[in-house]
Scaffold this active site. Structure first.
Site, short mmCIF file in Angstrom:
data_model
loop_
_atom_site.label_atom_id
_atom_site.label_comp_id
_atom_site.label_asym_id
_atom_site.label_seq_id
_atom_site.Cartn_x
_atom_site.Cartn_y
_atom_site.Cartn_z
N HIS A 172 0.85 -1.19 0.00
CA HIS A 172 0.00 0.00 0.00
C HIS A 172 0.89 1.24 0.00
O HIS A 172 0.71 2.16 -0.81
CB HIS A 172 -0.93 0.00 1.22
CG HIS A 172 -1.56 1.34 1.49
ND1 HIS A 172 -2.49 1.92 0.65
CD2 HIS A 172 -1.37 2.24 2.49
CE1 HIS A 172 -2.85 3.10 1.13
NE2 HIS A 172 -2.18 3.32 2.25
N ASP A 189 7.01 21.69 -26.23
CA ASP A 189 6.90 20.32 -25.70
C ASP A 189 7.90 20.25 -24.56
O ASP A 189 8.54 21.25 -24.22
CB ASP A 189 7.26 19.29 -26.79
CG ASP A 189 6.68 17.91 -26.46
OD1 ASP A 189 6.79 17.49 -25.28
OD2 ASP A 189 6.13 17.26 -27.36
N TRP A 219 7.00 0.02 3.95
CA TRP A 219 7.48 0.68 2.73
C TRP A 219 8.90 1.19 2.91
O TRP A 219 9.62 1.41 1.95
CB TRP A 219 6.55 1.81 2.29
CG TRP A 219 6.79 3.13 2.95
CD1 TRP A 219 6.31 3.52 4.16
CD2 TRP A 219 7.57 4.23 2.45
NE1 TRP A 219 6.74 4.78 4.44
CE2 TRP A 219 7.52 5.25 3.41
CE3 TRP A 219 8.31 4.45 1.28
CZ2 TRP A 219 8.18 6.46 3.25
CZ3 TRP A 219 8.96 5.67 1.13
CH2 TRP A 219 8.89 6.66 2.11
N SER A 221 12.98 6.10 -13.81
CA SER A 221 11.89 6.83 -14.46
C SER A 221 11.76 8.23 -13.88
O SER A 221 11.67 9.22 -14.62
CB SER A 221 10.58 6.07 -14.28
OG SER A 221 9.49 6.93 -14.47
N SER A 222 11.77 8.34 -12.55
CA SER A 222 11.52 9.68 -12.00
C SER A 222 12.72 10.59 -12.19
O SER A 222 12.56 11.80 -12.32
CB SER A 222 11.06 9.62 -10.55
OG SER A 222 11.92 8.84 -9.80
N HIS A 257 13.28 11.67 3.72
CA HIS A 257 12.68 12.93 4.12
C HIS A 257 12.46 13.90 2.97
O HIS A 257 11.36 14.42 2.80
CB HIS A 257 13.35 13.60 5.31
CG HIS A 257 12.39 14.62 5.86
ND1 HIS A 257 11.30 14.26 6.61
CD2 HIS A 257 12.26 15.93 5.62
CE1 HIS A 257 10.56 15.32 6.82
NE2 HIS A 257 11.11 16.34 6.24
N GLU A 286 11.90 13.05 0.12
CA GLU A 286 10.79 12.43 -0.58
C GLU A 286 9.45 12.97 -0.11
O GLU A 286 8.52 13.17 -0.89
CB GLU A 286 10.85 10.91 -0.40
CG GLU A 286 9.65 10.13 -0.92
CD GLU A 286 9.52 10.17 -2.43
OE1 GLU A 286 10.53 10.45 -3.10
OE2 GLU A 286 8.41 9.93 -2.94
N TYR A 337 8.86 15.90 0.80
CA TYR A 337 8.64 17.20 0.15
C TYR A 337 8.48 17.05 -1.35
O TYR A 337 7.88 17.89 -2.00
CB TYR A 337 9.74 18.17 0.54
CG TYR A 337 9.56 18.53 1.99
CD1 TYR A 337 8.59 19.48 2.34
CD2 TYR A 337 10.23 17.88 3.00
CE1 TYR A 337 8.33 19.77 3.65
CE2 TYR A 337 9.98 18.16 4.33
CZ TYR A 337 9.03 19.10 4.65
OH TYR A 337 8.75 19.37 5.95
N SER A 378 -1.09 27.32 -5.26
CA SER A 378 -0.72 28.70 -5.53
C SER A 378 -1.23 29.19 -6.88
O SER A 378 -1.20 30.39 -7.16
CB SER A 378 0.80 28.88 -5.49
OG SER A 378 1.29 28.49 -4.23
N HIS A 403 15.10 12.78 12.18
CA HIS A 403 13.93 12.86 13.06
C HIS A 403 13.03 11.63 12.91
O HIS A 403 12.12 11.45 13.70
CB HIS A 403 13.14 14.18 12.88
CG HIS A 403 12.46 14.34 11.57
ND1 HIS A 403 12.37 15.53 10.93
CD2 HIS A 403 11.82 13.45 10.78
CE1 HIS A 403 11.71 15.39 9.79
NE2 HIS A 403 11.36 14.13 9.68
N HIS A 404 13.29 10.84 11.87
CA HIS A 404 12.57 9.57 11.76
C HIS A 404 13.20 8.51 12.65
O HIS A 404 12.76 7.37 12.66
CB HIS A 404 12.59 9.08 10.31
CG HIS A 404 11.88 10.01 9.37
ND1 HIS A 404 10.55 9.88 9.06
CD2 HIS A 404 12.30 11.10 8.69
CE1 HIS A 404 10.19 10.83 8.22
NE2 HIS A 404 11.23 11.60 7.98
N THR A 407 7.05 26.82 5.90
CA THR A 407 5.74 26.23 5.61
C THR A 407 4.64 27.15 6.12
O THR A 407 3.62 27.35 5.44
CB THR A 407 5.61 24.84 6.26
OG1 THR A 407 6.81 24.13 6.04
CG2 THR A 407 4.46 24.07 5.68
N LYS A 451 4.03 29.99 3.80
CA LYS A 451 3.21 29.64 2.65
C LYS A 451 1.72 29.63 3.02
O LYS A 451 0.90 30.20 2.31
CB LYS A 451 3.63 28.27 2.10
CG LYS A 451 5.05 28.27 1.57
CD LYS A 451 5.38 27.02 0.81
CE LYS A 451 4.74 27.03 -0.55
NZ LYS A 451 5.55 27.72 -1.56
N ARG A 454 1.73 1.27 15.03
CA ARG A 454 1.31 1.10 13.63
C ARG A 454 1.73 -0.29 13.16
O ARG A 454 2.51 -0.98 13.82
CB ARG A 454 1.93 2.19 12.76
CG ARG A 454 3.43 2.09 12.64
CD ARG A 454 4.04 3.35 12.07
NE ARG A 454 3.95 3.39 10.63
CZ ARG A 454 4.82 4.06 9.85
NH1 ARG A 454 5.81 4.76 10.40
NH2 ARG A 454 4.68 4.09 8.55
#
Lengths: 547, 371
Positions: free
Chosen positions: A78, A107, A143, A170-171, A254, A256, A258, A269, A303-304, A329, A332, A451
């Site tokens: 998931h 293009d 994950w 790919s990315s 981390h 990731e 963002y 925006s 922090h993880h 943040t 924003k 979890r």
């Protein structure tokens, strides 16, 4: 659907290709964008079904539907499918579709590489989904694939690692394309400090992807060699370090977060100023805030890992640095609200989803501050509080902004209007059931539910029930969206050239639907901040004035 | 009238979930109390910020809408305002960071302990070693399988109960040393304010000073494989006097239960003991019927290892296997007699009828060979 026939600048007739080859050999950014969006929606539904399996098992105490090993596979896949299959490709798809139109490019910069970066996705997705069927089942280490648990798994883990390699390639290719397109193909007059926030957000995101995807590829490769080639990167008995995995993983992981949030900021925006009929407040500070979030995201990974037992000084550094992200943040969020302030707002579906985004993302951000405080994180780490927090950021953040984007640009993409009533129903339905699903998880986490457990103690029953009901209803609601899109593609009312009164960026200068080839000659534009078009002389194919 | 009705509905709703827990569990150690209060402070500050953001947004949604005839103003910059909402949040963060820093330093101060307990995480149980007194035991989930699989209704401490709780004295600073045997586990008891990863090959520490006698329950909080959800932690805090009594009794009991590794056993006795060991340790993977889980955990029933060469069988149980998923090494967890018993049981159960007895001294000899 009338799509303008056009010719190359060289004069060769060059219409829209037809049949299956149009898609297999696609080099057109709009076709590729469309494929990205359908792919990611398919993945969203697959990942969603896995989530519903999880919630079904958690409806009541006791193992009812799935054995624990399958449950762990469900949670793992998931997460992987939603992050790498749904959210990331969806943003790349949006960027593919809209960026050239918003900055006046014909293009994407590398059209054939664009084809490759899309067509790498389906095999990777197949690897992930097929891994359920191999002996030992899919990866079941979460994950995050923490070693040394991930070195224990069966061949499903190898398929996952291979899929991650492919998705990463790919990315990275997608990101190279976005960066080069933005830096090289902007229309004259579209300076960097004037281009739309969506372009800025995509640009910074692309840099983050290029910086961190190789790190992820590296760390999963180390797992692979630990598994099969006798290395001991993560095995203390062989001189390795299990915590090394987490440091390297989160150095990817981390940023990731963002990567999945910044494009959302860009979309919101664009949408809020349109429906507030007022320019974006504090464009410059938005650009700087987005960049500083990007930079800071590299300094907070540990922090993880507050409960892995790092020294006090390291905990304090990572705590302060993490708390600091709240500042840009916050800037924003305040700027979006200042954009709404004194506007003349109307509340079409895209605006609803964007406002929903601000509201819920703020909750997710504030629970993030709570989690950033290392001393409190000791209670909340790896509990359901964290599950609540990141779903507020990723569902109400990334996903809601994507819905906002689809509804916002649907008329320009398809030439037809979506059904406003169904759109609003989709929003309110999602908004309510999202909160029913995820808000109680804060309480579960506070009360002490870890979890990733397939079964739980009795005191967690009530909130789990509520969350499970919410999840099924939320899932059901997404079919409203699917129906709306499919129905509107065929039967929607013809969209006007500019369906939103307040829309004023370059893509709205094009006819509706956006022609198959657009801006083959760069338009001359005069632009204000956030890509607001003051005047546009289009030499592009849009009006074929060169023939 | 309408308002009243809504209020009553809300009241009913809250009552129906009144049994549920909305906040952190009641703290019983200084650390847990610090965490609790810090969380309250954060909740209040973030709550106020959220409310402010929400109300301003709501006001402008209600007032500044096109349908209400509001004309859009065109301002889009105000340096002063932008500086204010950079600096003010920064100051709030500094205010939050001060107590947070103190709390982090307190959590990390594990020195000048009164006693030390080593906690080892295994897939899927905890071992507790009282280092000062040189004894220890393993703690397993004691909830019956029938309840988990829905053949019996779950009872009171469903999934939060163990056969051997960790017993500790109150009002003593206890240093916990944590490690693991196979993968990363995490030892979390909310009321004690301790959550610390247990990492194979590394030692980590934390501490607790329990102020109130009682039973405190928690769970492993790091995904550690199949039975991650079935690895509870139960801590029983007794007054120092009661603890001393318990300690005496426990040490005596362990000494009495210790086996003479040179004793020669009969097949039936060894098999009976082996069944117990198997039930406690092997069922999660190899299953009660010895069939394993196809594709994940190999079957023992009719397997070449359980019916073939004895020495190979002893070696894999003692030192573990290398294939994926790797068989855990049981040498450090089980005594020679237990290992001899479980191997004898495996070689004489289900369809396996080797008739062979593995004596504890054979296990002892095998240990020596490779070591």
């Amino acid at each position: 659907m009338a799509i303008a026939e056009t010719t190359h600048a060289g004069g060769l007739p060059h219409g829209k290709p037809h049949g299956i080859m149009r898609w297999l050999m696609a080099t057109n950014h709009k076709d590729i964008g469309t494929m990205y969006l359908w792919f990611s929606f398919t993945m969203f539904l697959s990942g969603g079904v896995l989530a519903l399996c999880i919630r079904a098992e958690l409806f009541s105490p006791g193992l009812r539907l799935f054995q624990p090993e399958l449950f762990n596979q469900l949670t793992t896949l998931h997460g992987l499918i939603m992050v790498f299959g749904a959210i990331m490709p969806a943003f790349t798809g949006m960027a593919n579709w809209m960026l050239p139109l918003m900055i006046g490019a014909p293009d994407m910069a590398f059209a054939r590489m664009n084809n490759w970066s899309f067509w790498l996705l389906p095999p990777a997705a197949l690897l992930l989904l097929m891994s359920f069927a191999v002996p030992g089942g899919a990866a079941a280490a979460g994950w995050t694939l923490y070693a040394p648990l991930s070195t224990q798994m069966g061949m499903g883990m190898d398929m996952t690692i291979f899929a991650i390699h492919i998705l990463g390639i790919s990315s990275i290719m997608g990101s190279i394309n976005i960066i080069v397109t933005i830096l090289n193909l902007r229309a004259p007059g579209m300076t960097l400090m004037r281009m739309p926030m969506f372009a800025w957000a995509s640009l910074i995101t692309a840099y983050l992807i290029i910086a961190v995807m190789p790190v992820l590829a590296g760390v999963v490769t180390m797992v692979l060699t630990d598994r099969h080639f006798g290395t001991h990167f993560f095995n203390a008995a062989g001189g390795g370090d299990p915590i090394l995995y987490q440091h390297v993983f989160w150095f990817f992981g981390h940023p990731e977060v963002y990567i999945m949030a910044l494009p959302a900021f860009g979309i919101v925006s664009q949408v809020i100023p349109t429906f507030a009929r007022k320019p974006l407040f504090g464009y410059t500070s938005m650009v700087y805030a987005t960049s500083s979030i990007g930079v800071l995201s590299f300094m907070v990974w540990a922090h993880h890992m507050f409960v892995t037992g790092m020294p006090a000084t390291a905990q304090l550094f990572f705590m302060y640095a993490t708390m600091l992200i709240a500042v840009p943040t916050g800037v924003k969020v305040f700027n979006w609200i200042a954009t709404m302030w004194q506007g003349a707002m109307s509340f079409e579906t895209p605006m609803l989803f964007s406002i929903g985004f601000i509201l819920l993302f703020t909750i997710g951000g504030l629970s993030g501050i709570t989690l950033s405080v290392a001393a409190v994180d000791v209670q909340l780490h790896a509990s359901y509080y964290v599950v609540a927090h990141f779903h507020y950021v990723l569902v109400a953040g990334a996903l809601f902004s994507l819905f906002s984007a689809i509804y916002y640009w649907f008329p320009k993409m398809s030439g037809r209007m979506y059904h406003e009533g169904l759109g609003k129903l989709h929003f309110w339905w999602s908004m309510i059931w999202f909160n029913v699903t995820f808000f109680p998880m804060h309480f579960l986490g506070l009360a002490g539910m870890p979890r990733r457990i397939p079964d739980y103690a009795l005191q967690f029953t009530d909130f789990n029930r509520i969350a499970s009901v919410g999840a099924f209803m939320f899932g059901l609601g997404q079919l409203i969206f699917l129906y709306n899109i499919l129905h509107s593609l065929r039967h929607g009312a013809k969209a006007p050239h500019k369906p939103w009164e307040g829309a004023n960026t370059l893509e709205w200068e094009l006819p509706t639907p956006a022609p198959y080839h657009s801006f083959e000659q760069p338009p001359k534009v005069e632009v204000a901040e956030n890509g607001v078009i003051l005047s546009c002389q289009d030499h592009g194919s849009a009006h074929h004035d060169h023939h | 009238m309408f308002c009243l009705r809504i209020f009553l509905c809300c009241l009913l709703l809250t009552q129906s979930v009144a049994a549920a827990q909305f906040n952190l569990q009641t703290p019983v150690t200084p650390l847990a109390r610090v965490e609790y209060h810090l969380h309250t402070i954060l909740l209040v500050i973030t709550g106020v910020i959220f409310l402010a953001v929400f109300l301003v947004m709501l006001y402008s949604i209600l007032r500044h809408r096109k349908s209400a005839g509001h004309e859009a103003k065109q301002f889009h910059e105000n340096i002063t305002v932008e500086i204010i909402w950079t600096v003010v949040p920064l100051l709030i963060l500094v205010l939050m960071a001060l107590p947070a820093t103190r709390a982090v330093l307190a959590q990390k101060s594990t020195r000048s302990e009164d006693m030390t307990i080593k906690v080892t995480g295994y897939q899927w149980k905890w071992r507790y070693d009282y280092l000062d007194d040189n004894f220890g035991f393993v703690s397993h989930l004691s909830t019956p399988r029938d309840q988990i699989e829905g053949r019996a209704p779950p009872s009171g401490n469903y999934l939060l109960e163990v056969d051997e709780p960790l017993v500790v004295p109150t009002n003593r600073k206890i240093r916990l040393l944590l490690t693991a045997n196979d993968v990363i586990h995490s030892w979390w008891v909310p009321q004690l304010g301790v959550k610390q990863d247990a990492i194979p090959g590394f030692l980590r520490d934390s501490w607790m000073l329990i102020e109130k006698p009682g039973t405190y329950r928690g769970q492993c909080s790091e995904l550690c494989g199949k039975d991650h959800g079935f690895m509870p932690i139960v801590v029983e805090a007794k007054s120092p006097e009661d603890y001393a009594k318990w300690r005496e009794a426990k040490m005596k009991q362990l000494a009495a239960g210790a086996d003479d590794p040179n004793k020669v056993w009969q097949l039936a006795d060894l098999k009976a003991r082996g069944e117990k060991v198997y039930t406690q340790n092997c069922i999660p993977c190899h299953q009660a019927n010895g069939k394993g889980i196809p594709g994940t955990f190999p079957a023992l029933d009719g397997s070449p290892i359980a019916t073939g060469d004895k020495a190979a069988h002893i070696e894999i149980v003692l030192f573990g296997g290398k294939k994926n998923p790797a068989m855990a090494a049981w040498g450090k967890q089980l005594s020679d007699t237990d290992i001899a018993a479980v191997i004898t049981y495996e070689r004489n159960s289900w369809g396996n009828h080797t008739g062979q007895v593995v004596q504890p001294k054979e296990v002892k000899a095998a240990r020596g060979k490779t070591a």
